[in-house]
Scaffold this motif. Structure first.
Motif, PDB file in Angstrom:
ATOM      1  N   LEU A 132       0.830  -1.202   0.000  1.00  0.00           N
ATOM      2  CA  LEU A 132       0.000   0.000   0.000  1.00  0.00           C
ATOM      3  C   LEU A 132       0.866   1.255   0.000  1.00  0.00           C
ATOM      4  O   LEU A 132       0.531   2.258  -0.642  1.00  0.00           O
ATOM      5  N   ALA A 133       1.995   1.192   0.713  1.00  0.00           N
ATOM      6  CA  ALA A 133       2.920   2.332   0.720  1.00  0.00           C
ATOM      7  C   ALA A 133       3.471   2.594  -0.677  1.00  0.00           C
ATOM      8  O   ALA A 133       3.560   3.752  -1.120  1.00  0.00           O
ATOM      9  N   LEU A 134       3.819   1.527  -1.380  1.00  0.00           N
ATOM     10  CA  LEU A 134       4.316   1.679  -2.748  1.00  0.00           C
ATOM     11  C   LEU A 134       3.245   2.279  -3.657  1.00  0.00           C
ATOM     12  O   LEU A 134       3.537   3.120  -4.524  1.00  0.00           O
ATOM     13  N   MET A 135       1.995   1.875  -3.434  1.00  0.00           N
ATOM     14  CA  MET A 135       0.911   2.401  -4.255  1.00  0.00           C
ATOM     15  C   MET A 135       0.695   3.887  -3.993  1.00  0.00           C
ATOM     16  O   MET A 135       0.514   4.682  -4.929  1.00  0.00           O
ATOM     17  N   LEU A 136       0.724   4.293  -2.720  1.00  0.00           N
ATOM     18  CA  LEU A 136       0.531   5.704  -2.383  1.00  0.00           C
ATOM     19  C   LEU A 136       1.644   6.567  -2.974  1.00  0.00           C
ATOM     20  O   LEU A 136       1.389   7.670  -3.478  1.00  0.00           O
ATOM     21  N   ALA A 137       2.868   6.052  -2.910  1.00  0.00           N
ATOM     22  CA  ALA A 137       3.992   6.802  -3.494  1.00  0.00           C
ATOM     23  C   ALA A 137       3.838   6.917  -5.005  1.00  0.00           C
ATOM     24  O   ALA A 137       4.112   7.969  -5.589  1.00  0.00           O
ATOM     25  N   ALA A 138       3.391   5.823  -5.643  1.00  0.00           N
ATOM     26  CA  ALA A 138       3.183   5.861  -7.086  1.00  0.00           C
ATOM     27  C   ALA A 138       2.080   6.850  -7.453  1.00  0.00           C
ATOM     28  O   ALA A 138       2.193   7.590  -8.445  1.00  0.00           O
ATOM     29  N   LEU A 139       1.007   6.879  -6.669  1.00  0.00           N
ATOM     30  CA  LEU A 139      -0.082   7.814  -6.926  1.00  0.00           C
ATOM     31  C   LEU A 139       0.394   9.264  -6.778  1.00  0.00           C
ATOM     32  O   LEU A 139      -0.023  10.149  -7.533  1.00  0.00           O
ATOM     33  N   LYS A 140       1.258   9.492  -5.795  1.00  0.00           N
ATOM     34  CA  LYS A 140       1.831  10.835  -5.632  1.00  0.00           C
ATOM     35  C   LYS A 140       2.625  11.230  -6.873  1.00  0.00           C
ATOM     36  O   LYS A 140       2.523  12.379  -7.361  1.00  0.00           O
ATOM     37  N   ASP A 141       3.402  10.303  -7.407  1.00  0.00           N
ATOM     38  CA  ASP A 141       4.165  10.585  -8.622  1.00  0.00           C
ATOM     39  C   ASP A 141       3.240  10.906  -9.805  1.00  0.00           C
ATOM     40  O   ASP A 141       3.521  11.805 -10.602  1.00  0.00           O
ATOM     41  N   TRP A 142       2.126  10.171  -9.909  1.00  0.00           N
ATOM     42  CA  TRP A 142       1.189  10.413 -11.001  1.00  0.00           C
ATOM     43  C   TRP A 142       0.515  11.775 -10.863  1.00  0.00           C
ATOM     44  O   TRP A 142       0.288  12.464 -11.863  1.00  0.00           O
ATOM     45  N   THR A 143       0.184  12.161  -9.641  1.00  0.00           N
ATOM     46  CA  THR A 143      -0.438  13.485  -9.470  1.00  0.00           C
ATOM     47  C   THR A 143       0.537  14.587  -9.861  1.00  0.00           C
ATOM     48  O   THR A 143       0.121  15.619 -10.407  1.00  0.00           O
ATOM     49  N   PHE A 144       1.811  14.378  -9.590  1.00  0.00           N
ATOM     50  CA  PHE A 144       2.812  15.378  -9.991  1.00  0.00           C
ATOM     51  C   PHE A 144       2.918  15.448 -11.508  1.00  0.00           C
ATOM     52  O   PHE A 144       3.008  16.539 -12.089  1.00  0.00           O
ATOM     53  N   LEU A 145       2.889  14.282 -12.160  1.00  0.00           N
ATOM     54  CA  LEU A 145       2.999  14.270 -13.616  1.00  0.00           C
ATOM     55  C   LEU A 145       1.790  14.928 -14.263  1.00  0.00           C
ATOM     56  O   LEU A 145       1.927  15.721 -15.211  1.00  0.00           O
ATOM     57  N   LEU A 146       0.593  14.643 -13.760  1.00  0.00           N
ATOM     58  CA  LEU A 146      -0.616  15.163 -14.379  1.00  0.00           C
ATOM     59  C   LEU A 146      -0.860  16.632 -14.054  1.00  0.00           C
ATOM     60  O   LEU A 146      -1.382  17.374 -14.888  1.00  0.00           O
ATOM     61  N   GLY A 147      -0.482  17.064 -12.837  1.00  0.00           N
ATOM     62  CA  GLY A 147      -0.705  18.450 -12.442  1.00  0.00           C
ATOM     63  C   GLY A 147       0.428  19.355 -12.893  1.00  0.00           C
ATOM     64  O   GLY A 147       0.363  19.974 -13.975  1.00  0.00           O
ATOM     65  N   PRO A 148       1.494  19.460 -12.087  1.00  0.00           N
ATOM     66  CA  PRO A 148       2.628  20.287 -12.502  1.00  0.00           C
ATOM     67  C   PRO A 148       3.254  19.834 -13.820  1.00  0.00           C
ATOM     68  O   PRO A 148       3.832  20.642 -14.551  1.00  0.00           O
ATOM     69  N   GLY A 149       3.135  18.547 -14.147  1.00  0.00           N
ATOM     70  CA  GLY A 149       3.782  18.047 -15.353  1.00  0.00           C
ATOM     71  C   GLY A 149       3.060  18.372 -16.643  1.00  0.00           C
ATOM     72  O   GLY A 149       3.697  18.707 -17.649  1.00  0.00           O
ATOM     73  N   LEU A 150       1.723  18.262 -16.662  1.00  0.00           N
ATOM     74  CA  LEU A 150       0.966  18.465 -17.889  1.00  0.00           C
ATOM     75  C   LEU A 150       0.143  19.752 -17.896  1.00  0.00           C
ATOM     76  O   LEU A 150      -0.037  20.367 -18.940  1.00  0.00           O
ATOM     77  N   VAL A 151      -0.370  20.152 -16.745  1.00  0.00           N
ATOM     78  CA  VAL A 151      -1.197  21.358 -16.693  1.00  0.00           C
ATOM     79  C   VAL A 151      -0.337  22.619 -16.702  1.00  0.00           C
ATOM     80  O   VAL A 151      -0.662  23.603 -17.373  1.00  0.00           O
ATOM     81  N   VAL A 152       0.762  22.612 -15.968  1.00  0.00           N
ATOM     82  CA  VAL A 152       1.630  23.799 -15.897  1.00  0.00           C
ATOM     83  C   VAL A 152       2.159  24.229 -17.268  1.00  0.00           C
ATOM     84  O   VAL A 152       2.162  25.424 -17.580  1.00  0.00           O
ATOM     85  N   PRO A 153       2.620  23.294 -18.130  1.00  0.00           N
ATOM     86  CA  PRO A 153       3.073  23.747 -19.450  1.00  0.00           C
ATOM     87  C   PRO A 153       1.987  24.463 -20.245  1.00  0.00           C
ATOM     88  O   PRO A 153       2.282  25.391 -21.001  1.00  0.00           O
ATOM     89  N   LEU A 154       0.729  24.047 -20.065  1.00  0.00           N
ATOM     90  CA  LEU A 154      -0.370  24.705 -20.761  1.00  0.00           C
ATOM     91  C   LEU A 154      -0.722  26.038 -20.110  1.00  0.00           C
ATOM     92  O   LEU A 154      -0.885  27.055 -20.784  1.00  0.00           O
ATOM     93  N   GLY A 155      -0.840  26.028 -18.763  1.00  0.00           N
ATOM     94  CA  GLY A 155      -1.258  27.237 -18.054  1.00  0.00           C
ATOM     95  C   GLY A 155      -0.181  28.290 -17.960  1.00  0.00           C
ATOM     96  O   GLY A 155      -0.344  29.422 -18.459  1.00  0.00           O
ATOM     97  N   ASN A 156       0.939  27.935 -17.343  1.00  0.00           N
ATOM     98  CA  ASN A 156       2.023  28.902 -17.150  1.00  0.00           C
ATOM     99  C   ASN A 156       2.831  29.136 -18.417  1.00  0.00           C
ATOM    100  O   ASN A 156       3.394  30.216 -18.622  1.00  0.00           O
ATOM    101  N   GLY A 157       2.926  28.098 -19.261  1.00  0.00           N
ATOM    102  CA  GLY A 157       3.712  28.232 -20.466  1.00  0.00           C
ATOM    103  C   GLY A 157       2.939  28.876 -21.602  1.00  0.00           C
ATOM    104  O   GLY A 157       3.159  30.037 -21.943  1.00  0.00           O
ATOM    105  N   LEU A 158       1.991  28.130 -22.179  1.00  0.00           N
ATOM    106  CA  LEU A 158       1.284  28.607 -23.367  1.00  0.00           C
ATOM    107  C   LEU A 158       0.305  29.738 -23.077  1.00  0.00           C
ATOM    108  O   LEU A 158       0.353  30.797 -23.710  1.00  0.00           O
ATOM    109  N   ILE A 159      -0.602  29.525 -22.105  1.00  0.00           N
ATOM    110  CA  ILE A 159      -1.648  30.532 -21.865  1.00  0.00           C
ATOM    111  C   ILE A 159      -1.047  31.823 -21.322  1.00  0.00           C
ATOM    112  O   ILE A 159      -1.261  32.911 -21.868  1.00  0.00           O
TER     113      ILE A 159
END
Length: 238
Positions: A132-159
């Motif tokens: 379960l600890a490994l899963m929580l850590a993996a989920l944290k990594d995914w939230t970073f990729l989807l939020g700061p990783g994919l949204v930031v380039p669109l919001g802070n970068g392009l827009i």
């Protein structure tokens, strides 16, 4: 095409806009002062969540990182809310888009915070739940990729980059860092999402332009404000 100027382009209106602009810059700098230390504090735990669970624990370290990320959420939303009154005079659509992007980013950050707090609870209540600890850590990594990783380039970068470029609120040469860095970072993180390369592969190449854009924008706005008295094209508030 006819141009019109802000009704408050002189006097007290400009002074208030510059205070707002400097607040925007300070908040942007705060995002650096919170996100980078938080990432450094969490990295050892994310690299070995099972070791954290069965070891002496780094609960205080995680709680500090969580607190910094909570401040990051406040600063992120603050940059959008503070900038909105100035940005909407140039383009209401882009201004709303930037606010929306910041909110979506913060939703992912908040989810990551919950996963880290869940890891702290596991350490206290169920130290044997390494899977379960490994899963929580993996989920944290995914939230970073989807939020700061994919949204930031669109919001802070392009827009935000295009908003600043089209409005002339900051020197246009600087905005190219965002308009180029945003898509570059997006491509880099999409490659991670689809398993084309590891997160560390060519990290500097993908991250550097966007990083410089946000840092320079924050410093410029904090020190000099924005060019709030520049003319606005008629109909830009639609």
């Amino acid at each position: 095409m006819n141009n019109r100027y802000f009704a408050d382009a002189t006097g007290e209106g400009v002074a208030n806009d510059q205070k707002t602009a400097r607040t925007f810059g300070v908040l942007f700098i705060v995002t650096f002062l919170t996100s980078i230390p938080a990432a450094l504090l969490l990295q050892p735990v994310l690299n070995d969540p099972a070791g954290y669970l069965t070891g002496a624990g780094q609960g205080t370290q995680i709680r500090l990182a969580v607190f910094l990320e909570f401040l990051l959420i406040i600063a992120n939303v603050g940059t959008a809310v503070v900038l909105y009154p100035i940005a909407r005079r140039r383009s209401k659509i882009l201004a709303i888009g930037y606010v929306a992007a910041r909110i979506i980013e913060c939703v992912f950050i908040a989810a990551g915070i919950l996963f880290m707090l869940g890891l702290v609870s596991l350490h206290h209540d169920s130290p044997g739940s390494t899977d379960l600890a490994l899963m929580l850590a993996a989920l944290k990594d995914w939230t970073f990729l989807l939020g700061p990783g994919l949204v930031v380039p669109l919001g802070n970068g392009l827009i935000l980059g295009y908003l600043m470029y089209s409005s002339g609120l900051v020197p246009r040469r600087m905005t190219w860092l965002g308009m180029i860095g945003g898509p570059l970072l997006l491509v880099g993180n999409l490659g991670v999402l689809f398993g084309l390369w590891q997160p560390t592969a060519a990290a500097g190449l993908f991250v550097a332009p966007e990083f410089l854009w946000e840092l320079l924008l924050g410093m410029y706005a904090a020190l000099w404000g924005l060019r709030c008295a520049a003319p606005v094209v008629a109909g830009s508030e639609r």
